[in-house]
Structures are given as structure tokens and as C-alpha cells.
Design a protein around this motif. Structure first.
Motif, PDB file in Angstrom:
ATOM      1  N   CYS A  60      -5.645  42.189  24.035  1.00 13.00           N
ATOM      2  CA  CYS A  60      -6.103  42.884  22.561  1.00 13.00           C
ATOM      3  C   CYS A  60      -7.954  42.400  22.303  1.00 13.00           C
ATOM      4  O   CYS A  60      -7.993  41.533  22.617  1.00 13.00           O
ATOM      5  N   ARG A  61      -8.461  43.298  21.465  1.00  6.44           N
ATOM      6  CA  ARG A  61      -9.601  42.676  21.225  1.00  6.44           C
ATOM      7  C   ARG A  61      -9.119  42.189  19.974  1.00  6.44           C
ATOM      8  O   ARG A  61      -9.334  42.723  19.300  1.00  6.44           O
ATOM      9  N   CYS A  62      -8.895  41.084  19.764  1.00  7.59           N
ATOM     10  CA  CYS A  62      -8.638  39.827  18.859  1.00  7.59           C
ATOM     11  C   CYS A  62      -9.881  40.064  17.804  1.00  7.59           C
ATOM     12  O   CYS A  62      -9.485  40.310  16.821  1.00  7.59           O
ATOM     13  N   ASP A  64     -12.771  41.848  16.826  1.00  9.02           N
ATOM     14  CA  ASP A  64     -12.971  43.402  16.365  1.00  9.02           C
ATOM     15  C   ASP A  64     -11.340  43.995  15.259  1.00  9.02           C
ATOM     16  O   ASP A  64     -11.815  44.099  14.193  1.00  9.02           O
ATOM     17  N   PHE A  65     -10.270  43.480  16.084  1.00 12.30           N
ATOM     18  CA  PHE A  65      -9.280  43.815  15.217  1.00 12.30           C
ATOM     19  C   PHE A  65      -8.945  43.138  13.585  1.00 12.30           C
ATOM     20  O   PHE A  65      -9.057  43.033  12.808  1.00 12.30           O
ATOM     21  N   ASN A  68     -11.815  43.995  12.226  1.00  9.36           N
ATOM     22  CA  ASN A  68     -11.171  45.552  10.688  1.00  9.36           C
ATOM     23  C   ASN A  68     -10.179  44.811   9.151  1.00  9.36           C
ATOM     24  O   ASN A  68      -9.535  45.641   9.244  1.00  9.36           O
ATOM     25  N   ASN A 161      -6.050  54.045  16.625  1.00  6.81           N
ATOM     26  CA  ASN A 161      -5.530  52.754  16.689  1.00  6.81           C
ATOM     27  C   ASN A 161      -5.170  51.505  17.631  1.00  6.81           C
ATOM     28  O   ASN A 161      -5.541  50.720  18.210  1.00  6.81           O
ATOM     29  N   THR A 164      -7.320  52.069  20.683  1.00  3.50           N
ATOM     30  CA  THR A 164      -8.281  50.960  20.339  1.00  3.50           C
ATOM     31  C   THR A 164      -8.693  49.156  20.793  1.00  3.50           C
ATOM     32  O   THR A 164      -9.667  48.723  21.433  1.00  3.50           O
ATOM     33  N   TYR A 165      -7.265  48.925  20.358  1.00  6.33           N
ATOM     34  CA  TYR A 165      -7.478  47.271  20.101  1.00  6.33           C
ATOM     35  C   TYR A 165      -6.141  47.031  21.331  1.00  6.33           C
ATOM     36  O   TYR A 165      -6.103  45.987  21.365  1.00  6.33           O
TER      37      TYR A 165
END
Length: 333
Positions: A60-62, A64-65, A68, A161, A164-165
Motif C-alpha cells: 500500500c501507499r503507506c 500517503d494513506f 490522510n 480509496n 488509490t491506496y
């Protein structure tokens, strides 16, 4: 075993914190009694949960997540990474290991959604589908005399979401014969508009009691009325979620029918000094056993294979070890 010998319990979490909910799940696994089965229902808000042996940086896009407002968590069971929000419902069957019966547990979920007007079926190694699309992923774990089977149910989750993630490898997508995550998953509400989290939850409880018997009242839990400090600290810790990422001398990767293996080795004078295996294989304990067996083993095919052969305990394990050995045949001298 007849239902008259089974004790049933219903537990719902009113917390949306993944670290608390996973701590409660493990607590119940340790506390479940002989001949008892517990249905535990819970929800996480804005959460990514990785499998026991997965690398979160890869899945995952750690940053960024988290930037947010999202939380990242790691569960005990194997399998792949999932996204949770309040449009998703999680269920866990926690039981005396003697009661573990996948067909019976799945019947609770399948009949629950069927009764709401959705025709679903179990497919592959861990998915529940409707019209060929996945709305539920399932995973499994056992410890001593207890075991659990848990899963997700996408009711009205934010699929954007999820896309995205989460980072889903091209190999994993192509192995399922599809071209995107979006074409693979579906919310139940998009199949039948009057489906809600609450009526799914009520239908699951109704069918659980129909299949297993009993008439227990629902026990609601959260951190203020049922604190689990030690287990909570474990699940919330950097060490549990991310772990160390040491530098390795050797990296081998491959995708099998049963999952992906990302094998990382550090050598010292031809001896395997440390091992980390990232994997979405369903048997989380087996992957840890392989790691332990390879440490201090000479980096030679004969030595590695000899150790791997010691864990061929059943047909599924034997087949998995055979696949790994066949793959390593061309990698190790």
C-alpha cells in the motif's frame, strides 16, 4: 457434533479502531472455551490491514494513506491486504478447533446475503463472489486448541480509496484473468440498493443462531468498557505493523497458484544468517516456520531442501513445499 453440545456467543465491537478490534479478536481466540463458537462482528474506519507475512511498503501507499488520516494494521492470519471503512463489515468465527467447519461457517454468510436477495458463492482460495465479482475475502488462523475464520463484506465501501491506496501486483491481477481491481470487486449495495450494514449484520446473526443454535444476547465491547492494554499496544506498535527491513544479499520472488513468495536472505560465509519471507499465502504459520528452518542453514540446495522436507505434514503443505523446492532448484547451487 450436535448443536446441543455447542455454546454460542455474539459479540459486536462499537469501536472503529483497527488496533483495538484486532486485539479483541486475539483476546477472544485465547479465551474461547471447549465446544464454544463465537460470532464477532466489527468495523474499522479508514484502515488498511495487511496479512501476517506481508510487506506493507509493497502492499500500500503507506505514507500517503497515513498522511490522510488512515491507520495501517497487521492481522494474525495470512492472505492479502484489504481496505476497511464504515461501508465494510467484518465477521469472525472464533471457535474450539474441533468445531472448525468451513462449509458450515460459509453457510452462515452465504444464506445471510441470499436472504437479502443476493445470490452468492464461494470461489477460489478465499473469496465470496456475486456475479463473478468479489465482495468478501476470507482468511484463517489457528493457535493451540482454538481457531478463527474471518472475512470482510463490502456493503457500501469507498472503492475509489481501495484502488488509490492499495498496490496490487500485475502478476496477481493477471493470474485472476482480469485487468484491474475495479473490475474485480463489488459492493452489495450496487447489486441491491436496499442492503445496509445493519440489515447484513442482522441477517448474519439470525443465520448464525439458526445454524448453531442458542439464544445469546449481544455483548457490545470497546476500549472504554473492555480495555486490552497489552494486546492493543502490540497491534498499534511500529514493530508489529512494519517490523525491521534489514539489508539482504539475495532476493528471490515468484507467484504460485497459492500465493506470492518474496524470499530475502542475508549470508555470512555461505551460511544463511537471517531470513525474511513476505507472502500472501493463507497459512501464516507455515511461512514463519520456513523462515526459522532456513536460519543457520548452508546456502546449498541439499541443505535447504533437507530442512524444508521436515515440514511436509499434510497434502497441502507437501504441495506448497514441492512448489518452492522446484522454484529454488534453478536459484540455489
Amino acid at each position: 457434533m450436535s448443536n446441543k453440545n455447542i455454546t454460542t456467543k455474539l459479540i459486536c465491537s462499537s469501536s472503529h479502531n483497527p488496533w483495538y478490534n484486532l486485539a479483541m479478536e486475539e483476546h477472544l481466540l485465547k479465551q474461547v472455551k471447549t465446544n464454544e463458537i463465537i460470532l464477532y462482528l466489527w468495523q474499522n474506519d479508514n484502515t488498511i490491514v495487511v496479512g501476517r507475512n506481508q510487506n506493507p511498503w509493497k502492499e500500500c501507499r503507506c505514507k500517503d494513506f497515513e498522511n490522510n488520516g488512515g491507520k495501517i494494521a497487521r492481522r494474525l492470519s495470512g492472505g492479502g491486504t484489504v481496505f476497511h471503512d464504515l461501508g465494510n463489515l467484518n465477521f469472525t468465527f472464533i471457535m474450539d478447533k474441533k468445531l472448525n467447519n468451513l462449509n458450515r461457517q460459509l453457510k452462515v454468510i452465504l444464506e445471510a446475503v441470499n436472504n437479502l436477495g443476493v445470490e452468492a458463492n464461494f470461489s477460489g482460495r478465499n473469496d465470496i463472489l456475486v456475479s463473478g465479482k468479489k465482495f468478501s475475502g476470507n482468511a484463517f488462523y489457528e493457535e493451540n486448541a482454538s481457531s478463527y475464520h474471518h472475512g470482510t463484506i463490502l456493503v457500501n465501501s469507498n472503492i475509489d480509496n481501495l484502488i488509490t491506496y492499495l498496490k496490487v501486483s500485475k502478476e496477481k491481477i493477471s493470474s485472476k484473468g482480469i485487468d484491474s481491481v475495479n473490475s474485480r470487486v463489488v459492493n452489495l449495495k450496487s447489486i441491491k440498493n436496499d442492503i445496509t450494514i445493519e440489515n447484513v449484520k442482522a441477517s448474519i446473526i439470525k443465520n448464525f443462531l439458526k445454524i448453531y443454535g442458542g439464544n445469546p444476547s449481544i455483548e457490545y465491547v470497546n476500549n472504554s468498557v473492555y480495555p486490552l492494554e497489552s494486546l492493543y499496544s502490540k497491534y498499534a506498535s511500529w514493530e508489529w505493523i512494519y517490523g525491521e527491513t534489514p539489508k539482504f544479499d539475495i532476493n528471490f520472488m515468484n507467484r504460485f497458484v497459492w500465493g506470492e513468495i518474496d524470499l530475502n536472505l542475508k549470508l555470512d560465509n555461505g551460511i544463511i544468517d537471517s531470513v525474511v519471507i513476505y507472502s500472501d499465502a493463507m497459512d501464516s504459520k507455515l511461512i514463519k516456520n520456513i523462515e526459522m528452518l532456513l536460519v543457520k542453514t548452508p546456502f546449498k540446495k541439499e541443505s535447504i531442501f533437507k530442512n524444508l522436507n521436515t515440514i511436509c505434514s499434510d497434502i497441502n503443505t507437501t504441495n506448497l513445499i514441492y512448489d518452492i523446492k522446484k522454484w529454488l532448484e534453478t536459484k540455489v547451487g
